[in-house]
Design a protein around this motif. Structure first.
Motif, PDB file in Angstrom:
ATOM      1  N   GLY A 130      -8.961 -17.878  18.899  1.00  0.00           N
ATOM      2  CA  GLY A 130      -8.237 -17.959  20.155  1.00  0.00           C
ATOM      3  C   GLY A 130      -8.455 -19.278  20.874  1.00  0.00           C
ATOM      4  O   GLY A 130      -8.899 -20.269  20.272  1.00  0.00           O
ATOM      5  N   PRO A 131      -8.189 -19.295  22.179  1.00  0.00           N
ATOM      6  CA  PRO A 131      -8.315 -20.545  22.947  1.00  0.00           C
ATOM      7  C   PRO A 131      -9.756 -21.026  23.024  1.00  0.00           C
ATOM      8  O   PRO A 131     -10.700 -20.231  23.066  1.00  0.00           O
ATOM      9  N   ALA A 132      -9.922 -22.339  23.028  1.00  0.00           N
ATOM     10  CA  ALA A 132     -11.262 -22.934  23.051  1.00  0.00           C
ATOM     11  C   ALA A 132     -11.869 -22.852  24.445  1.00  0.00           C
ATOM     12  O   ALA A 132     -11.218 -23.148  25.443  1.00  0.00           O
ATOM     13  N   ILE A 133     -13.135 -22.420  24.501  1.00  0.00           N
ATOM     14  CA  ILE A 133     -13.896 -22.447  25.749  1.00  0.00           C
ATOM     15  C   ILE A 133     -14.581 -23.804  25.878  1.00  0.00           C
ATOM     16  O   ILE A 133     -14.581 -24.422  26.943  1.00  0.00           O
ATOM     17  N   LEU A 134     -15.167 -24.239  24.769  1.00  0.00           N
ATOM     18  CA  LEU A 134     -15.790 -25.558  24.690  1.00  0.00           C
ATOM     19  C   LEU A 134     -15.329 -26.222  23.405  1.00  0.00           C
ATOM     20  O   LEU A 134     -15.226 -25.575  22.366  1.00  0.00           O
TER      21      LEU A 134
END
Length: 676
Positions: A57-61
């Motif tokens: 999914g979308p990158a946090i870091l």
């Protein structure tokens, strides 16, 4: 390389924040080391690694160092290493001639290097799993010992002669170190199991148990042993059933009290305690308990000697309604029992003991205690036996009962039979009234011989509080003579388990039914062996004495974990284990939380199992997983040509659909079957 975790690993939804963080950290480590294996070998083979990701999914870091983007993503149920020429989202890269022309692409490398890269994640999981387990055994791992607490009447272990207090050491030739391994060995069996161990007096035994396969998974019908330490509620009160002798102990018992003596006679196990209480019958006993001191932080020190307390606990008696029921046939005859030696057979129906007819002169529920009291004396028991040509004949059998108290292996489930351990048979007790005791609650309510009990209900009592047991108990006894005919003994056990509750019976006579309320009464001539104690499970600690021993124990644990996973898959495919036994994220969430509460060493063992699980699951020949890639590489190594692009793309998407379908299926099981 995509690492997809088994759906059961989605376990971070319950519990305290600290425990959730522990499990999340452990899960992240397992994923990280798997991907690190792929990454390290890819770099060693000079492959261009475009991305190293933990999660989907979308990158946090996200941070780019050198030529690689390192990312932590929002959905922490897997990870991937994306290499030039290898992208599961775009399988066409594997067969692209243009990409293969780049000497640093995955697809340009020799088959053996690509196999090394693919298998590195699984190998890393096995190595790190071994390390996790070795550290755990160096610290000490608590487990429930493989000691039989009770044996379900008529079930395979009971028939094979297993007894309370037996220590199981081997099953199917495999060493057993905990009760969990007993359950696993039974569940993954495909036929009779050789069981070896030692009795309570340390004499060895060996028998063969044929698991029951009628349920969703094979079982043998044993439960783990309790300890001698009283459980406690969060408020510190002992976990005892309201209305039982334990609840009226003087001075009152407390949670975490450790029972050491009964009337100054030392007890070393829960089975010793049971036997001692049975021997006291209807007498009060004095328990000696050790009460653990509390340290400055308010935490009980269970290892300290503690204060010695003497507490008087009164006797308990069976609560009865004054009903004597009919019996059904014998469901099982125990191996090596007096009944087997005397010629009793399954399907025989006991009709007389001496000259006393069952159901009229002798209540069948009293048979376990009556026959135990006749130990050592040869008696005659008359059974009704089916003749080969049809009909029944009465057969008189001579048998010498043993001194084996009844009701310690009581019916635990609605379908369980009633054990008569003194002679070694299990019988059905049919909820059809044969006689009513004069002056009993049943006579006062107008119950007559010939009537059938359809249901027993026990409503909560105000003095029971609002604990987990404060709910209506209903036992469905069936609407005709062919349904659940062996349930009355289980209903009778429920009367004893809830001593403050009144009974509501639904009765059928001819075509009419009616519901009546009765107040059970204590039979002062019939002592009940349970006095209302609830104990913690017995615990043992497996701890290595040296670092080398820790690695040996860790290796044995990992080896057994891998084998069990393969055996589980085999049992699922052969139908010996039902797919409805699978659990998804919600079911495993509860299990993961409970494991995290047991301490760091238990969590490390869980991570070791998790690593073994990932190694096996991800190396299955499913396209998109590591095992699927190995199949294509093996094809290329044998045929000297790359797989067809269309076939590879179709297979990859089919594998993705299978994995997503599995995840959806187990989530539905959690919600609608297991009702988490």
């Amino acid at each position: 390389m995509i690492l997809l975790l088994n759906p059961c690993l989605m376990a971070l939804t319950l519990g305290s924040l600290q425990n959730i963080l522990y499990v999340a950290l452990g899960l992240g480590m397992v994923i990280f080391f798997h991907e690190l294996g792929h990454f390290a070998v890819a770099k060693w083979c000079d492959v261009h690694v475009e991305q190293f990701s933990i999660g989907f999914g979308p990158a946090i870091l996200a941070k780019k160092w050198g030529e690689t983007v390192y990312a932590l993503r929002a959905i922490p149920f897997g990870g991937y290493v994306q290499m030039l020429g290898q992208d599961d989202a775009d399988p066409s890269q594997l067969t692209s001639e243009e990409i293969a022309a780049d000497p640093r692409s995955f697809s340009s490398k020799p088959v053996w290097q690509r196999m090394a890269i693919i298998s590195a994640g699984v190998i890393m999981n096995l190595i790190t799993g071994l390390i996790f387990c070795a550290i755990a055994f160096a610290m000490g791992v608590e487990s429930v010992p493989a000691i039989v607490g009770s044996v379900e009447p008529g079930h395979p272990a009971w028939v094979a002669g297993l007894e309370r207090g037996d220590k199981i050491e081997k099953m199917g030739g495999r060493t057993i170190r905990s009760f969990e391994e007993v359950s696993i060995s039974a569940a993954l069996s495909t036929g009779p199991i050789d069981v070896e161990g030692r009795r309570r007096d340390d004499t060895p035994f060996k028998t063969v148990v044929v698991p029951d396969t009628s349920g969703n998974r094979p079982s043998i019908g044993v439960s783990f042993s309790s300890s001698l330490r009283l459980m406690k509620f969060l408020n510190g009160d002992p976990t005892v059933m309201p209305g039982t002798p334990a609840a009226s102990a003087e001075p009152p018992l407390q949670g975490l009290d450790l029972i050491t003596h009964v009337d100054d006679v030392e007890v070393k196990s829960f089975q010793d305690l049971e036997d001692r209480l049975v021997s006291k019958g209807g007498e009060a006993v004095t328990l000696t308990v050790r009460r653990p001191p509390v340290n400055a932080a308010g935490v009980p020190d269970l290892d300290a000697q503690g204060e010695e307390i003497k507490s008087r606990v009164g006797p308990g008696f069976f609560r009865t309604l004054g009903l004597s029921m009919d019996t059904g046939p014998i469901t099982a005859v125990r191996l090596g029992s007096p009944a087997q030696k005397a010629g009793f057979l399954a399907k025989d129906k006991i009709v007389k003991v001496g000259d006393r007819a069952i159901g009229t002169a002798l209540n069948p529920l009293r048979l376990p205690d009556e026959l135990s009291q006749m130990a050592g004396k040869e008696i005659e028991i008359t059974v009704a036996r089916q003749k080969d040509g049809g009909g029944n004949q009465e057969v008189v059998l001579k048998v010498t009962p043993e001194s084996s108290p009844g009701w310690l292996d009581a019916p635990l489930r609605a379908g369980d039979a009633l054990a008569i351990p003194a002679i070694g048979v299990a019988i059905q007790v049919v909820p059809v009234v044969l006689s009513v005791d004069p002056g009993s609650p049943a006579e006062a309510a107008g119950i007559k011989p010939g009537q059938r009990i359809l249901k027993l209900a026990l409503l909560p009592h105000p003095d029971e509080g609002s604990g987990p047991d404060a709910k209506t108990v209903e036992v469905d006894l069936g609407s005709d003579k062919e349904k659940n005919v062996n349930n009355w003994a289980f209903a009778f056990v429920q009367l004893q388990r809830y001593p403050l509750r009144k009974a509501t019976l639904t009765i059928k006579e001819d075509s009419e039914t009616r519901t009546i309320d009765l107040e059970p009464v204590a039979d002062k001539e019939w002592p009940y062996p349970r006095r209302g104690f609830a104990m913690y499970p017995a615990r043992t600690t497996q701890q290595a004495k040296s670092f080398s021993e820790a690695f040996k124990m860790g290796y044995a644990n990992m080896e057994k974990s891998v084998l069990n996973i393969y055996m589980t898959l085999r049992s699922l495919f052969t139908g010996h284990l039902s797919v409805f036994e699978l659990h998804g994220p919600l079911g495993i969430a509860r299990a993961a939380y409970e494991i995290s509460k047991l301490g760091i060493s238990s969590l490390l063992i869980f991570l070791g199992f998790l690593s073994a699980n990932l190694a096996v699951i991800n190396f299955l020949p499913i396209p998109m997983l590591d095992g699927g890639h190995m199949v294509f590489l093996a094809y290329e190594a044998i045929t000297r040509k790359k797989p067809n692009e269309k076939v590879q793309i179709a297979a990859t998407y089919a594998g993705m659909a299978f994995v997503l379908g599995l995840m959806l299926f187990v989530i539905c099981l959690d919600l609608f079957v297991h009702k988490f």
